[in-house]
Scaffold this active site. Sequence first.
Site, PDB file in Angstrom:
ATOM      1  N   ARG A   1       0.851  -1.314  -0.040  1.00 13.15           N
ATOM      2  CA  ARG A   1      -0.055   0.064  -0.036  1.00 13.15           C
ATOM      3  C   ARG A   1       0.953   1.252  -0.027  1.00 13.15           C
ATOM      4  NH1 ARG A   1      -2.610  -3.418   3.288  1.00 13.15           N
ATOM      5  NH2 ARG A   1      -4.349  -4.202   2.411  1.00 13.15           N
TER       6      ARG A   1
ATOM      7  N   LYS B 277       2.139  11.419 -10.838  1.00 15.27           N
ATOM      8  CA  LYS B 277       1.233  10.727 -11.547  1.00 15.27           C
ATOM      9  C   LYS B 277       1.836   9.322 -12.260  1.00 15.27           C
ATOM     10  CE  LYS B 277      -2.125  13.636 -14.046  1.00 15.27           C
ATOM     11  NZ  LYS B 277      -2.684  13.991 -15.598  1.00 15.27           N
TER      12      LYS B 277
ATOM     13  N   GLU C 109       8.303  19.995 -24.329  1.00 11.62           N
ATOM     14  CA  GLU C 109       7.704  20.076 -23.011  1.00 11.62           C
ATOM     15  C   GLU C 109       8.203  21.347 -22.183  1.00 11.62           C
ATOM     16  OE1 GLU C 109       4.979  18.744 -22.446  1.00 11.62           O
ATOM     17  OE2 GLU C 109       5.093  16.462 -23.488  1.00 11.62           O
TER      18      GLU C 109
ATOM     19  N   LYS D  69       6.097  23.333 -13.223  1.00 15.12           N
ATOM     20  CA  LYS D  69       5.340  22.007 -13.207  1.00 15.12           C
ATOM     21  C   LYS D  69       4.881  21.812 -11.884  1.00 15.12           C
ATOM     22  CE  LYS D  69       3.885  17.568 -13.950  1.00 15.12           C
ATOM     23  NZ  LYS D  69       3.929  16.241 -14.812  1.00 15.12           N
TER      24      LYS D  69
ATOM     25  N   GLU E 122      -5.496  17.007 -10.463  1.00 16.74           N
ATOM     26  CA  GLU E 122      -5.891  17.420 -11.733  1.00 16.74           C
ATOM     27  C   GLU E 122      -7.513  17.574 -11.780  1.00 16.74           C
ATOM     28  OE1 GLU E 122      -4.035  15.778 -15.177  1.00 16.74           O
ATOM     29  OE2 GLU E 122      -5.494  16.749 -16.574  1.00 16.74           O
TER      30      GLU E 122
ATOM     31  N   ARG F 188      -4.563  22.159 -13.457  1.00 10.82           N
ATOM     32  CA  ARG F 188      -3.369  21.210 -13.712  1.00 10.82           C
ATOM     33  C   ARG F 188      -3.585  20.977 -15.383  1.00 10.82           C
ATOM     34  NH1 ARG F 188      -0.504  15.973 -10.547  1.00 10.82           N
ATOM     35  NH2 ARG F 188       0.849  15.505 -12.332  1.00 10.82           N
TER      36      ARG F 188
ATOM     37  N   ASN G 274      -1.801  20.399 -20.475  1.00 11.94           N
ATOM     38  CA  ASN G 274      -2.231  19.793 -21.586  1.00 11.94           C
ATOM     39  C   ASN G 274      -2.059  20.601 -22.768  1.00 11.94           C
ATOM     40  OD1 ASN G 274      -2.491  17.176 -20.697  1.00 11.94           O
ATOM     41  ND2 ASN G 274      -4.682  17.854 -19.855  1.00 11.94           N
TER      42      ASN G 274
ATOM     43  N   HIS H 260      -1.611  19.157 -26.388  1.00 12.81           N
ATOM     44  CA  HIS H 260      -1.718  17.656 -25.987  1.00 12.81           C
ATOM     45  C   HIS H 260      -2.899  17.282 -26.667  1.00 12.81           C
ATOM     46  CE1 HIS H 260       1.706  18.112 -23.683  1.00 12.81           C
ATOM     47  NE2 HIS H 260       1.739  16.796 -23.313  1.00 12.81           N
TER      48      HIS H 260
ATOM     49  N   HIS I  52      -2.177  14.109 -29.168  1.00 16.10           N
ATOM     50  CA  HIS I  52      -2.500  12.892 -28.867  1.00 16.10           C
ATOM     51  C   HIS I  52      -3.214  12.206 -29.908  1.00 16.10           C
ATOM     52  CE1 HIS I  52      -2.348  13.410 -24.030  1.00 16.10           C
ATOM     53  NE2 HIS I  52      -1.366  12.985 -24.384  1.00 16.10           N
TER      54      HIS I  52
ATOM     55  N   HIS J  92       6.043  11.415 -28.546  1.00 15.37           N
ATOM     56  CA  HIS J  92       5.053  12.263 -28.098  1.00 15.37           C
ATOM     57  C   HIS J  92       5.290  13.677 -28.049  1.00 15.37           C
ATOM     58  CE1 HIS J  92       2.297  13.697 -24.899  1.00 15.37           C
ATOM     59  NE2 HIS J  92       3.261  14.290 -24.074  1.00 15.37           N
TER      60      HIS J  92
HETATM   61  P1  NAD Z   1      11.355   6.664 -22.277  1.00 18.89           P
HETATM   62  O1  NAD Z   1      11.404   6.260 -20.909  1.00 18.89           O
HETATM   63  O2  NAD Z   1      10.935   5.481 -23.104  1.00 18.89           O
HETATM   64  O3  NAD Z   1      12.750   7.046 -22.856  1.00 18.89           O
HETATM   65  C1  NAD Z   1      13.020   7.408 -24.092  1.00 18.89           C
HETATM   66  C2  NAD Z   1      14.193   6.312 -24.529  1.00 18.89           C
HETATM   67  O4  NAD Z   1      15.427   7.136 -24.257  1.00 18.89           O
HETATM   68  C3  NAD Z   1      14.053   5.118 -24.104  1.00 18.89           C
HETATM   69  O5  NAD Z   1      14.729   4.151 -25.216  1.00 18.89           O
HETATM   70  C4  NAD Z   1      15.156   5.078 -22.976  1.00 18.89           C
HETATM   71  O6  NAD Z   1      15.735   3.804 -23.045  1.00 18.89           O
HETATM   72  C5  NAD Z   1      16.110   5.927 -23.476  1.00 18.89           C
HETATM   73  N1  NAD Z   1      16.872   6.698 -22.509  1.00 18.89           N
HETATM   74  C6  NAD Z   1      16.514   7.425 -21.458  1.00 18.89           C
HETATM   75  N2  NAD Z   1      17.433   7.854 -20.887  1.00 18.89           N
HETATM   76  C7  NAD Z   1      18.662   7.632 -21.520  1.00 18.89           C
HETATM   77  C8  NAD Z   1      19.765   8.191 -21.542  1.00 18.89           C
HETATM   78  N3  NAD Z   1      20.168   9.112 -20.541  1.00 18.89           N
HETATM   79  N4  NAD Z   1      20.764   7.906 -22.299  1.00 18.89           N
HETATM   80  C9  NAD Z   1      20.356   6.941 -23.442  1.00 18.89           C
HETATM   81  N5  NAD Z   1      19.053   6.632 -23.575  1.00 18.89           N
HETATM   82  C10 NAD Z   1      18.241   7.045 -22.553  1.00 18.89           C
HETATM   83  O7  NAD Z   1      10.322   7.883 -22.683  1.00 18.89           O
HETATM   84  P2  NAD Z   1      10.531   9.077 -22.160  1.00 18.89           P
HETATM   85  O8  NAD Z   1      10.091  10.193 -23.241  1.00 18.89           O
HETATM   86  O9  NAD Z   1      11.432   9.493 -21.097  1.00 18.89           O
HETATM   87  O10 NAD Z   1       8.943   9.245 -21.212  1.00 18.89           O
HETATM   88  C11 NAD Z   1       7.652   8.990 -22.100  1.00 18.89           C
HETATM   89  C12 NAD Z   1       6.793   8.212 -21.083  1.00 18.89           C
HETATM   90  O11 NAD Z   1       6.282   9.280 -19.876  1.00 18.89           O
HETATM   91  C13 NAD Z   1       5.300   7.747 -21.550  1.00 18.89           C
HETATM   92  O12 NAD Z   1       4.851   6.748 -21.232  1.00 18.89           O
HETATM   93  C14 NAD Z   1       4.156   8.940 -20.805  1.00 18.89           C
HETATM   94  O13 NAD Z   1       3.116   8.422 -20.767  1.00 18.89           O
HETATM   95  C15 NAD Z   1       5.063   9.221 -19.710  1.00 18.89           C
HETATM   96  N6  NAD Z   1       4.651  10.647 -19.056  1.00 18.89           N
HETATM   97  C16 NAD Z   1       4.134  10.681 -17.769  1.00 18.89           C
HETATM   98  C17 NAD Z   1       3.919  11.800 -17.124  1.00 18.89           C
HETATM   99  C18 NAD Z   1       3.481  11.777 -15.774  1.00 18.89           C
HETATM  100  O14 NAD Z   1       3.215  12.746 -15.190  1.00 18.89           O
HETATM  101  N7  NAD Z   1       3.667  10.786 -15.154  1.00 18.89           N
HETATM  102  C19 NAD Z   1       4.191  13.170 -17.953  1.00 18.89           C
HETATM  103  C20 NAD Z   1       4.475  12.844 -19.163  1.00 18.89           C
HETATM  104  C21 NAD Z   1       4.903  11.602 -19.812  1.00 18.89           C
HETATM  105 MG    MG Z   2       3.158  15.482 -22.434  1.00 20.26          MG
END
Ligand code: NAD
Ligand code: MG
Length: 380
Positions: free
Chosen positions: A133, A155, A197, A238, A248, A252, A256, A259, A263, A278
């Site tokens: 939990r 999130k 972003e 943020k 949200e 918040r 978006n 977005h 999306h 993205h």
């Molecule tokens: P990701 O985690 O897939 O990373 C992108 C790529 O870069 C991957 O192949 C990873 O292995 C590689 N990588 C990461 N760090 C590296 C480094 N220092 N050196 C070399 N390679 C590296 O994608 P992302 O863009 O980081 O995140 C996208 C995800 O985040 C999505 O699933 C999205 O839904 C989520 N997200 C969540 C929130 C939230 O508030 N929780 C907000 C925005 C996005």
């Molecule tokens: Mg985003």
Amino acid sequence: MNAMTPDANSAAERLVHVPLGERAYDILIGPGLIKRAGDEIAARLKGRKAAIITDVHVAPLYLDSLVASLERVGIQAATLVLPAGEKTKSFEHLMTVCDTVLGARIERNDAVIALGGGVIGDLAGFAAGVVRRGVRFVQVPTSLLSQVDSSVGGKTGINTHHGKNLVGVFHQPDLVLADTGVLDTLSEREFRAGYAEVAKYGLIDKPDFFAWLEANWQAVFAGGAERIEAIATSCRAKADVVVADERETGPRALLNLGHTFGHALEAATAYDSSRLVHGEGVAIGMVLAHEFSARLNLASPDDARRVEAHLKAVGLPTRMGDIPGALPPAETLMDAIAQDKKVKSGKLTFILTRGIGQSFIADDVPASEVLSFLKEKHPQ
Ligand code: NAD
Ligand code: MG
């Protein structure tokens, strides 16, 4: 903007505090933080066990260094290396993470540590939120997107066949260590996607920051003081929004900006990252949001041109036509927008703008206006 003025100390680390009462935490931003992670974690958390979740791209680069840093302060770490990519945010991998965390005998005061981009952060954070939990959670974001967006705000979640991020919990981290040095190994394309972003925060409500980015983006990409500054300003932005609206229910949603269109384009390209990631969808979406606002006579078309010019300068796509391959017709894009959660009784909720840094939530945008706009902008 004094905070943006480079000075002798500007290469130093930044600390952004997120004041969320008993869920308050610090975000540290600067180079070399992974090597120091053990000290920072030990200073804040009581537990002396950890489970590090990471992916196959990040593990060979940074996992040993993180483990060693924890060992130096007497924290024993179990490790789990998962496949890289969006598909890892699944029930199946969640189960593996939970198994690893439980197998490592992680108790409430011990930590799950996410070492990776937003995929690893969302998945590991979800596990940290539900195992026993809720156990302590430390984000070590390694992509620009995760440093400026996903690691802050609590999130977490995974994807299902119904859509992205549909199962998850709010679980704030106890600490975020954004090591800006690790961004040097990130691909240029991923860096740019995260940068969309960063620019978004300027476009939401920080016109001075957007202007600073226009002048300093090359230095942000090159690394050093400006990169730290841009990430810190983004985290602050943020954090401010999250503190105002942790779950949200209102403001918040401003996060978006760009977005809704973005999306729809991600869905239209079947989340095929070879066509669109993205942040690229968000870049195109932000230009569209500014153009659409101009069409509704809310903002000057000059603002849309300025946004496009900047995003184009950094190498981001800005038009639907920049996406490789054919797109479905405007009607299909419209369906994707209508299926988005931001729809209430025929009217759409959109983040619109009165100009650079003057975004607002509009909840009465007629679908017919959006459709004719999309038809006009569609490359075919
Ligand atoms: P990701 O985690 O897939 O990373 C992108 C790529 O870069 C991957 O192949 C990873 O292995 C590689 N990588 C990461 N760090 C590296 C480094 N220092 N050196 C070399 N390679 C590296 O994608 P992302 O863009 O980081 O995140 C996208 C995800 O985040 C999505 O699933 C999205 O839904 C989520 N997200 C969540 C929130 C939230 O508030 N929780 C907000 C925005 C996005
Ligand atoms: Mg985003």
